[in-house]
Each structure stands twice: as structure tokens, then as C-alpha cells.
Design a protein around this motif. Structure first.
Motif, short mmCIF file in Angstrom:
data_model
loop_
_atom_site.label_atom_id
_atom_site.label_comp_id
_atom_site.label_asym_id
_atom_site.label_seq_id
_atom_site.Cartn_x
_atom_site.Cartn_y
_atom_site.Cartn_z
N ASN A 59 0.72 -0.94 -0.16
CA ASN A 59 0.04 -0.06 0.32
C ASN A 59 0.10 1.17 0.16
OD1 ASN A 59 -2.51 -1.12 0.67
ND2 ASN A 59 -2.08 -2.13 2.12
N MET A 60 1.94 0.75 0.19
CA MET A 60 2.71 2.56 -0.25
C MET A 60 2.84 3.24 -1.32
SD MET A 60 7.26 2.24 -0.42
CE MET A 60 7.21 1.01 1.11
N ASN A 61 2.23 4.66 -0.84
CA ASN A 61 1.99 5.35 -2.65
C ASN A 61 3.49 6.06 -2.53
OD1 ASN A 61 1.60 8.43 -3.15
ND2 ASN A 61 -0.44 8.91 -2.15
N LEU A 62 4.03 5.97 -3.63
CA LEU A 62 5.90 6.21 -4.21
C LEU A 62 5.57 7.38 -4.75
CD1 LEU A 62 6.92 2.50 -4.83
CD2 LEU A 62 7.29 4.18 -3.24
N THR A 63 4.47 8.35 -5.14
CA THR A 63 4.32 9.76 -5.87
C THR A 63 5.44 10.46 -5.18
OG1 THR A 63 1.87 9.94 -5.95
CG2 THR A 63 3.41 12.26 -6.24
N ASN A 64 6.49 10.39 -6.91
CA ASN A 64 8.13 11.01 -6.66
C ASN A 64 8.82 10.66 -5.81
OD1 ASN A 64 5.74 13.60 -7.96
ND2 ASN A 64 6.34 14.86 -6.38
N MET A 65 8.74 9.54 -5.70
CA MET A 65 9.69 8.38 -5.18
C MET A 65 9.69 7.27 -6.57
SD MET A 65 8.02 7.71 -1.59
CE MET A 65 6.12 8.61 -1.75
N PHE A 66 10.83 7.05 -5.90
CA PHE A 66 11.96 6.16 -6.66
C PHE A 66 12.28 4.93 -5.67
CE2 PHE A 66 15.62 8.83 -6.76
CZ PHE A 66 16.52 8.22 -6.05
N CYS A 67 12.77 3.97 -5.96
CA CYS A 67 13.44 2.78 -4.63
C CYS A 67 14.71 2.39 -4.99
CB CYS A 67 12.46 1.49 -4.28
SG CYS A 67 11.23 1.46 -4.02
N ALA A 68 15.92 1.86 -4.16
CA ALA A 68 16.78 1.19 -4.54
C ALA A 68 16.94 0.24 -3.78
CB ALA A 68 18.22 2.51 -4.97
N GLY A 69 18.00 -1.04 -3.84
CA GLY A 69 18.08 -2.07 -3.99
C GLY A 69 17.94 -2.95 -3.57
N GLN A 70 18.43 -4.32 -3.41
CA GLN A 70 17.31 -5.55 -3.57
C GLN A 70 16.41 -6.25 -2.46
OE1 GLN A 70 21.65 -7.45 -4.12
NE2 GLN A 70 21.56 -8.59 -1.81
N LEU A 71 16.12 -7.43 -3.20
CA LEU A 71 14.75 -7.27 -2.51
C LEU A 71 15.25 -8.73 -1.34
CD1 LEU A 71 11.91 -6.61 -4.54
CD2 LEU A 71 12.49 -5.13 -2.91
N THR A 72 15.99 -9.77 -2.48
CA THR A 72 16.75 -11.04 -1.71
C THR A 72 18.25 -11.54 -2.82
OG1 THR A 72 15.31 -12.10 -3.45
CG2 THR A 72 13.91 -11.70 -1.42
N PRO A 73 18.66 -12.50 -2.41
CA PRO A 73 18.83 -12.34 -0.92
C PRO A 73 19.04 -11.19 -0.24
CG PRO A 73 20.97 -12.84 -1.77
CD PRO A 73 19.81 -12.05 -2.53
N ALA A 74 19.27 -10.91 1.27
CA ALA A 74 19.40 -9.65 2.50
C ALA A 74 20.21 -9.20 1.73
CB ALA A 74 19.14 -10.33 4.05
N PRO A 75 20.46 -7.69 1.34
CA PRO A 75 21.35 -7.37 1.19
C PRO A 75 22.75 -6.73 1.68
CG PRO A 75 19.47 -5.23 1.24
CD PRO A 75 19.21 -7.06 1.78
N THR A 76 24.11 -7.25 1.61
CA THR A 76 25.21 -6.85 2.76
C THR A 76 25.30 -5.06 2.59
OG1 THR A 76 26.57 -6.94 0.65
CG2 THR A 76 26.24 -8.17 2.19
N ASN A 77 24.50 -3.92 1.60
CA ASN A 77 24.86 -3.30 1.63
C ASN A 77 23.73 -2.27 1.44
OD1 ASN A 77 27.92 -3.25 1.10
ND2 ASN A 77 27.88 -3.09 -0.46
N SER A 78 23.35 -1.62 2.85
CA SER A 78 22.38 -1.21 2.95
C SER A 78 21.83 0.10 4.06
CB SER A 78 20.53 -2.06 3.32
OG SER A 78 20.50 -1.89 5.30
N PRO A 79 21.57 1.38 3.30
CA PRO A 79 21.02 2.58 4.67
C PRO A 79 20.30 1.73 6.02
CG PRO A 79 19.74 2.98 2.47
CD PRO A 79 20.46 2.05 2.48
N CYS A 80 20.34 2.79 6.60
CA CYS A 80 19.37 2.64 7.64
C CYS A 80 18.54 3.69 8.22
CB CYS A 80 19.94 1.80 8.90
SG CYS A 80 21.32 0.37 8.75
N GLY A 81 17.56 3.68 9.49
CA GLY A 81 17.05 5.09 9.69
C GLY A 81 17.81 6.05 10.81
N GLY A 82 18.81 5.80 10.72
CA GLY A 82 19.41 6.38 10.95
C GLY A 82 20.48 7.30 10.04
N ASN A 83 20.22 7.60 8.89
CA ASN A 83 20.58 7.78 7.94
C ASN A 83 19.95 8.56 6.86
OD1 ASN A 83 22.50 5.19 7.38
ND2 ASN A 83 23.48 6.40 7.90
N PHE A 84 18.45 8.50 7.63
CA PHE A 84 17.61 9.69 6.55
C PHE A 84 17.70 11.03 6.46
CE2 PHE A 84 13.54 7.10 8.83
CZ PHE A 84 13.76 5.43 8.05
#
Length: 278
Positions: free
Chosen positions: A195-220
């Protein structure tokens, strides 16, 4: 004697718990960038750390007077914070200890996008104006170049963000890595994102398997780049290194007019403004 021992033991437990609570509050019990490599000096000279009391976010230096971040970094419980609470740090590869190149600024103005919705997170952007300009040219700080082009799906983008403090000196180093942009359909495939609204947004990263590189909440509020041009502002994806949890970014090319108009604004978002605005 036993009673005194029990009391002493209880006091030790309380003090120890207090230390852990203070440490958790200091780091906002949030995670920071996972994986990647230490960023060399000069690769991301516009990266800024934003601190609001004990909460950490990131931002992108736009010019000598302004920093761009996520609106969620400068609102609490859907309400705009007082801009005097915000501190911006730039010019350094780590944000602990001291460094002669580091610049610290407070804000004189805060501009939260008028259409920001804290429920759907659309238009999740804010710009801060420094109380005193950063003198440019600077040894370690530059204003970011903003992307104006559509980015093809599958493009490798570069994210830069600070890590969780590691080592005996507890340095919080700036790290960077590449992750691919993905389709919005793939981003909303996991049930949690359906149900995510992606208006004016885009996504990045891999879905599976779990990624080894990713930003986290402290990087907002941090930036993601293509060829050193700012493409997006990270603002969604609370967990990191988890399957089916891509990171979500505001698409900067769709906000160029709003950004440029903010440079000449004389008003501000009044502290206490509730979002969404009626």
C-alpha cells in the motif's frame, strides 16, 4: 549486612541501566549504514550530518547557505520543530572527535514542503538556511549538483552515509556503496509495501537475498547519487540488511523549482505547524 549488600547491588544495577539508557538515547537506538567502504576525502563533499537533540539524520549541502534533508528529520509527531533545535555538521569524514575542517551551523530558517504528508510520506523534503554561511570555496565542502534526468531502472547509484560507531575510538566514519535502482512495482511487491504511495519517489536496493549494503534509519535525509549528481533523498526503509525492504528516495529532479524558490524565501515554516496542512 545482607540488606546493605542488596541495596548496594540494586544501586549498581540502576546506575548501569542508566548508562545504557543514556547511550541508547545518544544514538537514538537506530541503526546506521551497513556495509560499504570508507569514503575518501572529496568524494561526497556535500554530505552533512544533522542532529536534532539526540536524534541523528543526514542532509545534503546545496550551497553556502542551505542544506536539504527529509521533512521527517525536522518534524515530531507530525509537527514542525523549532529550527533552533537543529545543528548541521559538514566537511568531515567522521562526526566524532574534533577536526579543523568540520563546520557546524545552526539554522535561521526552516522550509518544510507545504504538501508534506507524514502518513503517506509524499513530498518528504525540507530545506534549512544556515544562521551564518559556509565560506566557499572550502577545503572539504562543496554544494551538490542536482540531477535533472530520468534514471533508467537498474542503474547503479551511490549512497553515502555514516556508520554506527566502531572501534576503541568509536569513530562514526562516512561509508559509501553502490545499489541498483528498481521498479516501483518491484518495490511494492513485498506485502509490507503493497500500500506504499510512491508519488515522486523511486526505490533502490535488492529484495532478496538480504543485502550486504544498505542505508538505515539513522541515515534518513542522506543523498543517493549518480556520477556525483544528487538523484534522491533517502526517507523510508526503517530496517536495513533485511529481505524485501528496499530503500525509498524522493526524486530530486521533480523538486528543482521548489528547491530553487526556497533560496529566496523570506518566510519560514512556523514551529508548531501541523502536517498535513489543511
Amino acid at each position: 549486612m545482607l540488606k546493605n549488600f542488596v541495596i548496594l547491588f540494586a544501586l549498581c544495577v540502576i546506575l548501569t541501566l542508566g548508562d545504557h539508557i543514556e547511550e541508547a538515547q545518544e544514538h537514538n537506538v537506530e541503526n546506521f549504514v551497513m556495509g560499504g567502504a570508507n569514503a575518501p576525502q572529496g568524494l561526497f563533499p556535500w554530505t552533512a550530518s544533522i542532529r536534532v537533540r539526540n536524534n541523528f539524520c543526514q542532509g545534503v549541502i546545496l550551497n553556502e547557505n542551505h542544506v536539504l534533508t527529509a521533512a521527517t528529520c525536522v518534524t515530531e509527531q507530525n509537527v514542525a520543530i523549532n529550527h533552533f533545535w537543529v545543528r548541521v555538521f559538514a566537511g568531515d569524514l567522521h562526526i566524532t572527535g574534533s577536526n579543523l575542517n568540520r563546520e557546524e551551523r545552526s539554522l535561521s530558517h526552516l522550509f518544510i514542503h507545504d504538501s508534506f504528508n507524514p502518513v503517506t510520506l509524499i513530498h518528504n523534503l525540507a530545506i534549512g538556511r544556515f544562521s551564518a554561511p559556509i565560506i566557499m570555496p572550502h577545503n572539504t565542502i562543496e554544494g551538490a549538483i542536482l540531477n535533472t534526468r530520468v534514471i533508467p531502472v537498474g542503474t547503479q547509484l551511490q549512497f553515502a552515509g555514516w556508520q554506527t560507531p566502531l572501534g576503541t575510538d568509536a569513530q562514526r566514519w562516512l561509508r559509501w556503496f553502490s545499489i541498483p535502482s528498481i521498479t516501483n512495482a518491484a518495490c511494492t511487491t513485498p506485502p509490507a509495501n503493497s500500500n506504499m504511495n510512491l508519488t515522486n519517489m523511486f526505490c533502490a536496493g535488492q529484495l532478496t537475498p538480504a543485502p550486504t549494503n544498505s542505508p538505515c534509519g539513522g541515515n534518513f535525509g542522506g543523498g543517493i547519487y549518480l556520477n556525483r549528481e544528487l538523484v534522491g533523498i533517502y526517507h523510508r526503509g526503517l530496517t536495513c540488511n533485511q529481505i524485501n525492504n528496499p530503500s525509498v528516495y524522493m526524486d530530486i529532479r521533480l523538486y528543482l523549482n521548489w528547491i530553487n524558490q526556497s533560496f529566496n524565501r523570506m518566510d519560514l515554516t512556523p514551529p508548531g505547524t501541523t502536517f498535513p496542512r489543511n
